[in-house]
Design a protein around this motif. Sequence first.
Motif, PDB file in Angstrom:
ATOM      1  N   THR A   1       0.828  -1.206   0.000  1.00  0.00           N
ATOM      2  CA  THR A   1       0.000   0.000   0.000  1.00  0.00           C
ATOM      3  C   THR A   1       0.862   1.255   0.000  1.00  0.00           C
TER       4      THR A   1
ATOM      5  N   GLU B   1      -7.402   1.085  -0.164  1.00  0.00           N
ATOM      6  CA  GLU B   1      -7.681  -0.005   0.789  1.00  0.00           C
ATOM      7  C   GLU B   1      -8.745   0.415   1.793  1.00  0.00           C
ATOM      8  N   GLU B   2      -8.639   1.646   2.298  1.00  0.00           N
ATOM      9  CA  GLU B   2      -9.643   2.139   3.248  1.00  0.00           C
ATOM     10  C   GLU B   2     -10.794   2.737   2.448  1.00  0.00           C
ATOM     11  N   ARG B   3     -11.933   2.045   2.437  1.00  0.00           N
ATOM     12  CA  ARG B   3     -13.083   2.518   1.679  1.00  0.00           C
ATOM     13  C   ARG B   3     -13.656   3.764   2.353  1.00  0.00           C
ATOM     14  N   GLY B   4     -14.001   4.783   1.539  1.00  0.00           N
ATOM     15  CA  GLY B   4     -14.528   6.016   2.112  1.00  0.00           C
ATOM     16  C   GLY B   4     -15.608   6.622   1.236  1.00  0.00           C
TER      17      GLY B   4
ATOM     18  N   SER C   1      -6.420  -7.464   6.713  1.00  0.00           N
ATOM     19  CA  SER C   1      -6.020  -6.297   5.934  1.00  0.00           C
ATOM     20  C   SER C   1      -4.543  -6.088   6.079  1.00  0.00           C
TER      21      SER C   1
END
Length: 313
Positions: free
Chosen positions: A43, A80-83, A311
Amino acid sequence: MHALEVRNLRKQFGSVTAVDDVSFEIPEGVIFGLLGRNGAGKTTTIRMMMDIYKPDAGEVLLRGVKAGEEFNSNVGYLPEERGLYQKMTVMDTLLFFAELKGKKGPEIKRRAVEYLEQFDLGDRMKSKLADLSKGNQQKVQFISTILHDPEFVVLDEPFSGLDPVNTSIIRDMILDLKRRGKVIIFSTHLMDFADRMCDNICLIHKGQALLNGPLSDIRRKFGNRNVTVQAEGDLSFLRGNPIVETMEDFGNTTGILVKQQDDIQTLLKVLVENNIVVRRFDAHTISLHEIFVRVAGDDAKSGEANMMEGSHV
């Protein structure tokens, strides 16, 4: 000339070196896998490619020229971090993200409707994001990533948290994007997906690139002494056999690395002599998981569980 080149990227956070001199090339029109365990540095590498993090060293080239605004305007990025904005409707969300990329009007709305129908969300256009399941929210975010028809699609763990049906939908869409000539870059620790989908890979371990290149070439290099066996019976008697270097039990199949290429035929003979019913005997085949364990050594074996769930960084 490659579509993208990553040259000697390095990033340090305090005393921790997250990415250490990583280089790889991404050809035109491929699915490229950035692979490795949780925390390997995948990432962080993607964020430097996207100019979210400034590298301490190294550069990213777009067709031979340092990547900048042209790349950013032609990329779709699924982090990776859905927002998502939970109070917005599905359609408003899609149109908002498209407009951020300079696309608006009837054509983009028509395309949004088509994608929603494809993802079985046609009846949820006016629903608020907060009213959708996690899987459906992820599908909306995936659509927002590709709605503006980007040339490059960067996906960080696109299959994380999806059920099998939604996983298949996303997978088929990625393959369709490839058929349309897009460059797909996805990061994952799930080796089975990469095994089936990727044309080229870079395998990162502890911030360093251990392998880089066409997957077919990598398989050929590591598979010349490898055999995949599916059999009825206990194969543990092979451990310690002078022709066997390593064995990896995958449940339904066993990966066996022999010491010499000529030992492959001897292995089949040993199995038959020990009354093992051989259902499958594939010489020169090897999975990405086996390759990773081989190049990363005992440290990779100790972390096998992390390759299958969770994750990552």
